[in-house]
Design a protein around this motif. Structure first.
Motif, mmCIF file in Angstrom:
data_model
loop_
_atom_site.group_PDB
_atom_site.id
_atom_site.type_symbol
_atom_site.label_atom_id
_atom_site.label_comp_id
_atom_site.label_asym_id
_atom_site.label_seq_id
_atom_site.Cartn_x
_atom_site.Cartn_y
_atom_site.Cartn_z
ATOM 1 N N VAL A 92 3.835 -8.947 -6.183
ATOM 2 C CA VAL A 92 3.222 -7.740 -5.595
ATOM 3 C C VAL A 92 4.225 -7.056 -4.672
ATOM 4 C CG1 VAL A 92 1.481 -6.930 -3.936
ATOM 5 C CG2 VAL A 92 0.807 -8.472 -5.777
ATOM 6 N N VAL B 43 -5.474 -7.654 -7.283
ATOM 7 C CA VAL B 43 -4.077 -7.214 -7.132
ATOM 8 C C VAL B 43 -4.066 -5.784 -6.605
ATOM 9 C CG1 VAL B 43 -1.907 -6.804 -8.317
ATOM 10 C CG2 VAL B 43 -3.366 -8.682 -9.068
ATOM 11 N N PHE C 3 -1.046 -8.439 -14.585
ATOM 12 C CA PHE C 3 -0.026 -8.039 -13.623
ATOM 13 C C PHE C 3 1.244 -8.882 -13.795
ATOM 14 C CE2 PHE C 3 1.731 -8.845 -9.286
ATOM 15 C CZ PHE C 3 2.315 -7.607 -9.103
ATOM 16 N N TRP D 14 -1.199 0.605 -10.350
ATOM 17 C CA TRP D 14 -2.214 -0.123 -9.585
ATOM 18 C C TRP D 14 -3.604 0.378 -9.946
ATOM 19 C CZ3 TRP D 14 0.029 -4.054 -7.193
ATOM 20 C CH2 TRP D 14 1.364 -3.936 -6.822
ATOM 21 N N ARG E 77 -4.984 -10.749 -12.708
ATOM 22 C CA ARG E 77 -3.735 -11.338 -12.215
ATOM 23 C C ARG E 77 -2.756 -11.556 -13.358
ATOM 24 N NH1 ARG E 77 -5.283 -16.574 -10.671
ATOM 25 N NH2 ARG E 77 -3.396 -16.911 -9.484
ATOM 26 N N SER F 144 7.054 -5.414 -6.568
ATOM 27 C CA SER F 144 6.561 -4.190 -7.217
ATOM 28 C C SER F 144 6.444 -3.046 -6.216
ATOM 29 C CB SER F 144 5.181 -4.457 -7.844
ATOM 30 O OG SER F 144 5.222 -5.606 -8.653
ATOM 31 N N THR F 145 5.934 -3.382 -5.027
ATOM 32 C CA THR F 145 5.785 -2.364 -3.988
ATOM 33 C C THR F 145 7.151 -1.883 -3.509
ATOM 34 O OG1 THR F 145 3.757 -3.507 -3.316
ATOM 35 C CG2 THR F 145 4.599 -1.841 -1.825
ATOM 36 N N GLY G 154 -3.129 -11.831 -4.062
ATOM 37 C CA GLY G 154 -2.489 -10.575 -4.438
ATOM 38 C C GLY G 154 -3.200 -9.352 -3.892
ATOM 39 N N ASN G 155 -4.289 -9.560 -3.123
ATOM 40 C CA ASN G 155 -5.042 -8.440 -2.550
ATOM 41 C C ASN G 155 -5.029 -8.565 -1.026
ATOM 42 O OD1 ASN G 155 -6.913 -6.589 -1.628
ATOM 43 N ND2 ASN G 155 -8.445 -7.046 -3.183
ATOM 44 N N LYS H 265 -1.629 -2.768 -4.200
ATOM 45 C CA LYS H 265 -0.313 -2.420 -3.657
ATOM 46 C C LYS H 265 -0.233 -2.833 -2.188
ATOM 47 C CE LYS H 265 2.562 1.573 -2.569
ATOM 48 N NZ LYS H 265 2.637 3.042 -2.564
#
Length: 932
Positions: A93, A675, A154, A668, A151, A96-97, A746-747, A677
């Motif tokens: 995560v 999940v 992702f 997203w 998940r 990716s961000t 992931g959140n 961002k």
């Protein structure tokens, strides 16, 4: 490029290949070092940059004083990173961000990639919902995909989007077993350089690779992300404990027995923060699988790593598991060139010494709540009868009408029992067989739809799980278990109906050799059907017990037991219905499933009767060493490994058919509750804003000693009514689908709400209240509030926050969310008496300043109660390129009284100062990435 102050750079010719290496022989003193420190010395030579890693650091390790306490900090750069899916998802995560942040700052998002190879094995999510039937594996994997589809989509996107990031899909194996059987290199080759394979992982049992000569250990997600992005890990040059092995293990003794013995010895000796290194003539007698079992248990010893040097046994295992001949030649040539090849005749100098004659090891189990609490198998029944008194209220009324039937079914004929009744009807059973103090009993008749009718009592084995990388990677104990099952079935024995059985191998190779040896039918006859390839029972993914059994246990407060071949048996970990948990070898797991109770003496109590009515004892079904060895040589081949791992990253049809987004940045889903961002880079600028002093801060939590990362960031169930549950409710998630905080890492929205939310956390701002609560001083009188709700009010008011604590703050698992959640709640500083090392560095990595009270002082001794307003001055010195030793803290009470003290700044290295100035490690890496 290394500065190479010692002129160590050279070449190594192996066959037709030439590799650049950094020779340890260029640095005087390294020849005397233990194997593990030679690996660290090479690491420093190769990464010397003159700033974070200097000539002095290399001299310090070459001149290591084995008797000194650790004091010299070095920067270790791991060769690769290993992840499991729970802890790995936040890492991806964040990467990716970062791509989106790079784009926003005018950079190229495709440049954001792991700089060190990163590999993830999805193994922590399968739950044994279905067991004891032929379709158990398929049904459990189907349920796994239903729960975790978001998940997995992702992660599948990440597998395609990032260079040097690979994912081993669900249903393949356990991360550490896949690591030793396929991923580990022993010697790495990258960009023409050859060097020792070193690997940190986001799971504490990463140390299993130590058995292959790979130095590495478990770290938090923040450290793992930093390592992926090429950042070194700060550590002190450790003490090294030499553990001499002599002799050979006796017949009837397993690798599990050896590891439980070593665990007990090292826990008693004390090895926290140290390396353990095995040496001596006995090392050559230890098969690689047993070495891996010992390495795996390093966290249970408390050591950082538990190393075996490279030798012929290492090379033979690499060959068996399908590594190519070119790699094998390099491993041997490199290890010999660098003095890293094990030489039993040349004993290194160690800080401390221990010795074990393997011939002295006897069969053992461990429990009922810690891996280091070893029990001789011959004393297991006596120990159980002693320990159960801690779990049972002695005066349970019993239904006298059931006693005759209960005794007939619960106790072996050879163990006549004497009954006595208390005035209130409680029943005590005094065993005549071993003269112990007896045990409490509370027989309950259970009628289960699938299992039939039976009597359940205290001590019943409710869970028997062959599970966990620790033992499922070891053919001797796995074949031993299957041969025991064969002999038991041939004698007419069966598992007890109340036992939830589980067979969860660590790789598909186990399934292959069971099939080739023709042993699956016998395991299945005893209920040990394939349940899943994953950690399962060992991490609490046991799944529910049959409803009628669970109901009987809870309504009658029965103390039932679990027996598993895992590495951890902490209270409440295995199943919410089970109070006592025991670690045992796979053959003993099957034996206990047949016995059905921990109140059992395998020497004197028969497991049952054969078809002729003769008593059958454990010794009658225990396979000989020759039977095990013959089966292994006949059933296990190199081809099994090469076939199993040929398409290891490809996955099955479920994995390949997942709808997966494409593109360099992730799309997203605003509705996702798994999940999202990450917010760490929102509003980030190319140059960091100057750091500022902290003014007008309030205390979010005032905590005591030994607050662990489990207290700060629990990973377990999401309790209804809490802020995390409220968030899921608002997003339409049914209570049955809450899943765990671990699965929702992931959140960030869930995880912030779960920070400081442990039901056992005690915030001293409140009187005798436990859980995630505080006082909210944005409201008149400072009423009690959820910590998350108060944090949101403080942030809206622009009020910074601090956390106060005692000694050993942040001990336990190196959980990244303990630092991430702290920062996202608006906490700017944590002031405590002392820190656990990893959590301290993680706080800096998230832009939170770690401060310590003056030596000998605490917030209580200073008269602080947490209702004060805090001002912290002196942090701004960091803008001038220097780190202040102390900062001045003023705590102002409502009355106007001021309490002042100088807090010690625990930013310990120049690298950590850079991270803090940038607002965190990820921001530091990102800015440097854009500059370059």
């Amino acid at each position: 490029m290394s500065k190479d102050s010692f002129g160590a750079r050279g070449t190594l010719e192996v066959g037709d290949n030439s590799y650049e290496i950094f020779r340890l022989s260029a640095v005087e003193g390294t020849e005397k070092l233990p194997y593990s420190l030679k690996v660290l010395a090479e690491n420093l030579l190769r990464t010397e940059d003159g700033a974070n890693i200097t000539e002095d650091h290399i001299k310090a390790i070459a001149n290591w004083d084995p008797s000194a306490d650790p004091s010299i900090e070095i920067q270790f750069t791991p060769a690769r990173v290993l992840m499991q899916d729970f802890t790995g998802v936040p890492c991806i995560v964040d990467l990716s961000t970062m791509r989106e942040a790079v784009t926003a700052l005018g950079g190229d998002p495709t440049k954001v990639n792991p700089l060190a190879p990163a590999e993830m094995v999805i193994d922590h999510s399968v739950i044994i919902d279905v067991f004891g039937r032929a379709d158990a594996f398929e049904r459990n994997v189907d349920l796994e995909y239903q729960r975790n589809g978001e998940r997995y989509q992702f992660l599948r996107w990440g597998q395609g989007a990032f260079d040097d990031f690979k994912v081993v899909p669900p249903g393949t194996g356990i991360v550490h077993q896949v690591n030793i059987e396929h991923l580990a290199r022993s010697i790495m080759v990258r960009n023409g350089q050859a060097y020792p394979d070193t690997c940190v992982g986001t799971d504490s049992h990463t140390t299993m690779e130590n058995g292959l000569g790979v130095l590495g250990w478990g770290v938090g997600g923040i450290e793992a992300e930093a390592a992926m992005l090429g950042q070194p890990i700060s550590m002190l040059i450790p003490r090294v404990v030499g553990f001499k092995l002599t002799g050979q293990i006796s017949a009837g003794v397993t690798a599990t027995d050896v590891v439980l013995t070593v665990t007990e010895m090292l826990r008693q000796h004390g090895v926290v923060g140290k390396f353990v290194e095995f040496y001596g003539e006995g090392v050559a007698e230890v098969p690689l699988a047993n070495r891996a079992t010992l390495g795996n248990m390093s966290p249970e010893f408390g050591s950082t790593a538990a190393m075996f040097p490279i030798d012929e046994v290492t090379v033979d295992y690499l060959r068996l598991t399908g590594r190519d001949e070119e790699q094998l030649a390099l491993v041997e040539a490199y290890a010999k060139e660098q003095g890293m090849w094990h030489n039993a005749e040349k004993e290194p100098v160690f800080s401390e010494y221990l010795e074990l004659d393997l011939g002295s090891v006897v069969p053992s189990i461990a429990g009922p709540k810690r891996p280091q609490d070893r029990i001789l198998l011959s004393e297991a029944k006596t120990a159980f009868r002693k320990d159960i008194h801690q779990y049972v209220e002695e005066n349970h009324p019993a239904d006298h009408t059931q006693l005759d039937e209960a005794l007939e079914e619960s106790f072996p004929a050879s163990d006549p029992a004497t009954l006595s009744f208390a005035d209130d009807g409680a029943v005590q059973v005094q065993s005549a067989a071993n003269g112990s103090e007896g045990r409490p009993t509370k027989p309950v008749r259970v009628k289960a739809e699938a299992q039939g009718e039976f009597i359940l009592d205290h001590g019943a084995v409710a869970v028997a799980g062959i599970t966990s990388c620790t033992n499922t990677s070891n053919p001797s104990v796995m074949i031993g278990a299957a041969l025991l099952a064969k002999k038991a079935v041939e004698k007419g024995l069966t598992s007890k109906p109340w036992v939830k059985t589980n067979m969860a191998p660590g790789s598909q190779v186990v399934t292959d050799y069971y099939e080739k040896a023709g042993l699956w039918p016998y395991l299945e006859k005893l209920g040990f059907y394939l349940g899943g390839y994953g950690c399962t029972t060992c991490i609490g993914n046991t799944g529910p017990l049959p409803e009628e059994i669970s109901k009987a246990i809870n309504e009658n407060d029965l103390t039932v037991t679990a027996v598993l071949s895992g590495n951890r048996n902490f209270e409440g970990r295995i199943s919410p219905d089970v109070k006592m948990n025991y670690l045992a070898s796979p053959p003993l797991v099957i034996a206990y499933a047949i016995a059905g109770t921990m109140d059992f003496d395998f020497e004197s109590d028969p497991l049952g009767q054969d078809t002729d009515g003769n008593d059958v004892f454990l010794k009658d079904v225990w396979p000989s060493a020759k039977e095990i060895d013959d089966t292994i040589s006949q059933a296990i081949s190199q081809e099994m490994f090469t076939k199993s791992y040929a398409d290891v990253f490809k996955g099955d049809e479920r994995w390949r058919s997942l709808p997966t987004p494409e593109g360099d940045t992730f799309e997203w889903d605003e509705n996702s509750t798994y999940v999202r961002k990450a917010p760490y880079f929102d509003g980030m600028t190319q140059e960091p804003e100057p750091v500022t002093d902290i003014k007008g801060a309030r205390v979010l939590a005032a905590l005591g000693d030994s607050v662990t990362t489990d207290h700060i960031s629990p990973a377990g169930a999401i309790k209804p009514g809490t802020p995390a549950a409220q968030y899921l409710d608002e997003h339409g998630v049914a209570r049955k689908d809450y899943n765990s905080l671990g699965s929702r890492r992931g959140n960030h929205e869930v995880m912030i709400r779960g920070t400081f939310a442990n039901i056992r956390l005690r915030n001293q701002l409140l009187d005798d209240v436990s859980g995630g609560y505080t006082r909210d001083f944005t409201q008149e009188g400072g009423p009690q509030s959820f910590i998350f709700d108060a944090s949101r009010n403080y942030q809206e008011a622009g009020t910074p926050l601090v956390v106060l604590g005692g000694k050993e703050y942040g001990s336990g698992s190196s959980r990244d969310w303990a630092a991430k959640g702290t920062m996202l709640l608006g906490v700017r500083a944590v002031i405590v008496e002392s820190f656990e090392r990893i959590h301290r560095s993680n706080l800096i990595g998230m832009g939170v300043v770690p401060l310590q009270f003056p030596e000998g002082e605490s917030y209580k001794s200073l008269g602080i109660d947490g209702t004060e307003v805090f001002d912290i001055e002196g942090i701004e010195e960091l803008n001038e390129g220097k780190t202040p030793k102390t900062v001045h803290v003023t705590a102002t009470k409502e009355s106007g009284e001021k309490i002042e003290f100088d807090a010690v700044v625990r930013i310990d290295t120049p690298g950590e100062a850079d991270y803090y100035r940038n607002g965190g490690i990820l921001q530091f890496v990102l800015r440097n990435m854009i500059k370059s």
